[in-house]
Design an enzyme around this catalytic site. Structure first.
Site, PDB file in Angstrom:
ATOM      1  N   HIS A   1       0.841  -1.201   0.000  1.00  0.00           N
ATOM      2  CA  HIS A   1       0.000   0.000   0.000  1.00  0.00           C
ATOM      3  C   HIS A   1       0.878   1.254   0.000  1.00  0.00           C
ATOM      4  O   HIS A   1       0.631   2.192  -0.764  1.00  0.00           O
ATOM      5  CB  HIS A   1      -0.926  -0.024   1.231  1.00  0.00           C
ATOM      6  CG  HIS A   1      -1.650   1.254   1.473  1.00  0.00           C
ATOM      7  ND1 HIS A   1      -2.971   1.450   1.085  1.00  0.00           N
ATOM      8  CD2 HIS A   1      -1.253   2.413   2.059  1.00  0.00           C
ATOM      9  CE1 HIS A   1      -3.329   2.678   1.439  1.00  0.00           C
ATOM     10  NE2 HIS A   1      -2.315   3.287   2.033  1.00  0.00           N
ATOM     11  N   GLU A   2       1.921   1.258   0.816  1.00  0.00           N
ATOM     12  CA  GLU A   2       2.829   2.417   0.865  1.00  0.00           C
ATOM     13  C   GLU A   2       3.566   2.593  -0.459  1.00  0.00           C
ATOM     14  O   GLU A   2       3.747   3.709  -0.934  1.00  0.00           O
ATOM     15  CB  GLU A   2       3.835   2.278   2.021  1.00  0.00           C
ATOM     16  CG  GLU A   2       3.204   2.190   3.417  1.00  0.00           C
ATOM     17  CD  GLU A   2       2.277   3.363   3.729  1.00  0.00           C
ATOM     18  OE1 GLU A   2       2.523   4.473   3.242  1.00  0.00           O
ATOM     19  OE2 GLU A   2       1.288   3.151   4.474  1.00  0.00           O
TER      20      GLU A   2
ATOM     21  N   HIS B   1       1.456   4.368  -2.939  1.00  0.00           N
ATOM     22  CA  HIS B   1       1.476   5.832  -2.835  1.00  0.00           C
ATOM     23  C   HIS B   1       2.633   6.407  -3.655  1.00  0.00           C
ATOM     24  O   HIS B   1       2.500   7.438  -4.291  1.00  0.00           O
ATOM     25  CB  HIS B   1       1.652   6.267  -1.373  1.00  0.00           C
ATOM     26  CG  HIS B   1       0.385   6.222  -0.585  1.00  0.00           C
ATOM     27  ND1 HIS B   1      -0.776   6.819  -1.014  1.00  0.00           N
ATOM     28  CD2 HIS B   1       0.085   5.671   0.619  1.00  0.00           C
ATOM     29  CE1 HIS B   1      -1.726   6.634  -0.102  1.00  0.00           C
ATOM     30  NE2 HIS B   1      -1.226   5.923   0.884  1.00  0.00           N
TER      31      HIS B   1
ATOM     32  N   GLU C   1      -5.861   7.103  -1.126  1.00  0.00           N
ATOM     33  CA  GLU C   1      -5.879   5.881  -0.308  1.00  0.00           C
ATOM     34  C   GLU C   1      -6.515   4.736  -1.082  1.00  0.00           C
ATOM     35  O   GLU C   1      -6.019   3.604  -1.068  1.00  0.00           O
ATOM     36  CB  GLU C   1      -6.626   6.109   1.006  1.00  0.00           C
ATOM     37  CG  GLU C   1      -5.891   7.016   1.988  1.00  0.00           C
ATOM     38  CD  GLU C   1      -4.476   6.563   2.276  1.00  0.00           C
ATOM     39  OE1 GLU C   1      -4.237   5.351   2.416  1.00  0.00           O
ATOM     40  OE2 GLU C   1      -3.586   7.432   2.326  1.00  0.00           O
TER      41      GLU C   1
ATOM     42  N   ASP D   1      -4.649   1.277  -2.064  1.00  0.00           N
ATOM     43  CA  ASP D   1      -5.248  -0.027  -1.734  1.00  0.00           C
ATOM     44  C   ASP D   1      -5.349  -0.894  -2.981  1.00  0.00           C
ATOM     45  O   ASP D   1      -5.010  -2.078  -2.971  1.00  0.00           O
ATOM     46  CB  ASP D   1      -6.665   0.166  -1.165  1.00  0.00           C
ATOM     47  CG  ASP D   1      -6.651   0.656   0.274  1.00  0.00           C
ATOM     48  OD1 ASP D   1      -5.582   0.647   0.894  1.00  0.00           O
ATOM     49  OD2 ASP D   1      -7.737   1.047   0.770  1.00  0.00           O
TER      50      ASP D   1
HETATM   51 ZN   LIG Z   1      -2.126   5.241   2.610  1.00  0.00          ZN
END
Ligand SMILES: [Zn+2]
Length: 410
Positions: free
Chosen positions: A276-277, A280, A354, A358
């Site tokens: 997930h990071e 980003h 976000e 995801d």
């Molecule tokens: Zn996040």
């Protein structure tokens, strides 16, 4: 506009803002008491769910008391000309305008913090303690305060002094020069925050060799993420709540995992959180939000240049002549409606990001791992599963858990 009118506008803005927040809090508290949907009910054990509702209620009520107290004091201070009074008080001792401004803000900051210490103490050592989150010791609490003051005085002091210097030497043209200064500062902080500032408060250690590191390295290779730094932070020093984040850019980028996160999650779940990071980073969210805050700062400084030399602002705050530091305070209050709107905009973008991160994670890992990890995180942190949609719209930088789970199913 007369100073009296300006003062009335400032008071009205403060009351409107406070009233609005209270309404949002009440709506949110009511919403969390509604029965859970079947899907949400399956996430929490009934006992744990009761505890989470109690946590929401206690926090909201405590917020009413502490927020109401500081709101009343600030409003009285503003209405009674307290800012002008403090400046007059310092005037005989510090004739230099810039140094007086530094002392002025220093005193305001320290006094308002001291007033709020009993509330901070209660929040940490009574509320967080009662729900099993607190790991902070009184000694650590005091040390954090001292370090925070020193850091605030150093960084805040230097930036404020530069701003005042530019205001007095360049006049209304200060805004673009200070914009360059603040941009350089933001870039520097973004790159070095985890190397220079965080170690003052926490210990960051590179993730040790082992199963987790191997799994993360393997994943990084698969998605072509140039893995340089994965760090573990000792968040357990203050709280049992867990988290993970991405910091910096270019060669300085880092993924930081809380030790509390590693403790409570399986390797697969941790890789999904890491993914997930990485999402980003891959979707350029880090650079995007940095650019957006630089642009917002530029716009704010330009608007500031239109107001900052207006003598009426100082008089509205209780001074007898133009005082740049009083105008800075008045401007911040007048700017509140605009920053309210820009923060909504930032939250909307952040929630969209976000969802994208995801999506990236479930497309590059086992799609069940991230939902499992997020559920566990929500339960462990006693998160509110049913926030009010209006509260989410104005305050949430992350979508609520159920919305994230729903989006990942698609
Ligand atoms: Zn996040």
């Amino acid at each position: 506009m007369t100073p009296q009118t300006i003062l009335l506008i400032l008071i009205a803005l403060a009351i409107a803002n406070y009233g609005f927040e209270i309404v949002l809090e009440i709506l949110n508290l009511k919403e969390s008491k509604k029965p859970l949907s079947q899907e949400a009910g399956a996430i929490y054990e009934p006992e744990k769910y009761k505890k989470s509702m109690e946590y929401q209620a206690v926090q909201t009520k405590f917020g009413f008391i502490s927020g109401g107290f500081s709101f009343s004091i600030s409003l009285l201070f503003l209405a009674l000309g307290g800012f002008g009074w403090l400046n007059d008080l310092l005037l005989p001792y510090i004739a230099d305008n810039s140094f007086r401004a530094l002392a002025f803000f220093g005193i305001l900051f320290i006094v308002s913090d001291i007033i709020s210490i009993p509330f901070q103490w209660y929040g940490t050592f009574v509320i967080e303690e009662k729900f099993g989150f607190n790991k902070t010791t009184p000694k650590l609490f005091v040390l954090d305060k001292i370090k925070g003051y020193a850091l605030g005085a150093l960084l805040g002091g230097v930036l404020l002094y530069l701003l005042l210097l530019l205001l007095t030497t360049l006049g209304t043209q200060f805004w673009w020069v200070f914009w360059l200064v603040i941009t350089a500062f933001m870039l520097f902080m973004n790159m070095f925050y985890t190397t220079l500032i965080m170690p003052l408060f926490n210990k960051l250690t590179p993730l040790e060799e082992g199963e987790l590191r191997l799994a993360i390295e393997e994943y990084s290779k698969k998605v072509d993420f140039p893995l340089t730094n994965i760090f573990v932070i000792d968040g357990s020093k203050r709280s049992s709540k867990a988290n993970a984040f991405f910091a910096g850019f270019g060669k300085k980028k880092k993924v930081v995992l809380y030790d509390t996160l590693i403790e409570n999650h399986s390797i697969e779940e941790l890789v999904a959180i890491f993914a997930h990071e990485v999402g980003h980073y891959k979707k350029k969210h880090i650079i995007g939000s940095l650019v957006s805050s630089i642009l917002q700062t530029g716009a704010m400084l330009y608007i500031m240049s239109l107001f900052i030399f207006n003598k009426s602002l100082s008089i509205a705050l209780g001074a007898s002549e133009l005082q740049l530091h009083l105008n800075l305070i008045a401007f911040t209050m007048l700017y509140a409606p605009i920053s309210f709107i820009t923060s909504i905009f930032s939250n909307v973008v952040s929630r969209k990001n976000e969802f994208e991160a995801d999506r990236f994670a479930i497309e590059t890992t086992n799609p069940n791992d991230l939902p499992k990890a997020l559920k566990k995180l929500s339960v462990d942190n006693l998160s509110n599963l049913q926030p009010h949609p209006a509260y989410v719209f104005f305050h949430y930088s992350h979508p609520p858990l159920l919305k994230r789970l729903e989006a990942m199913k698609k």
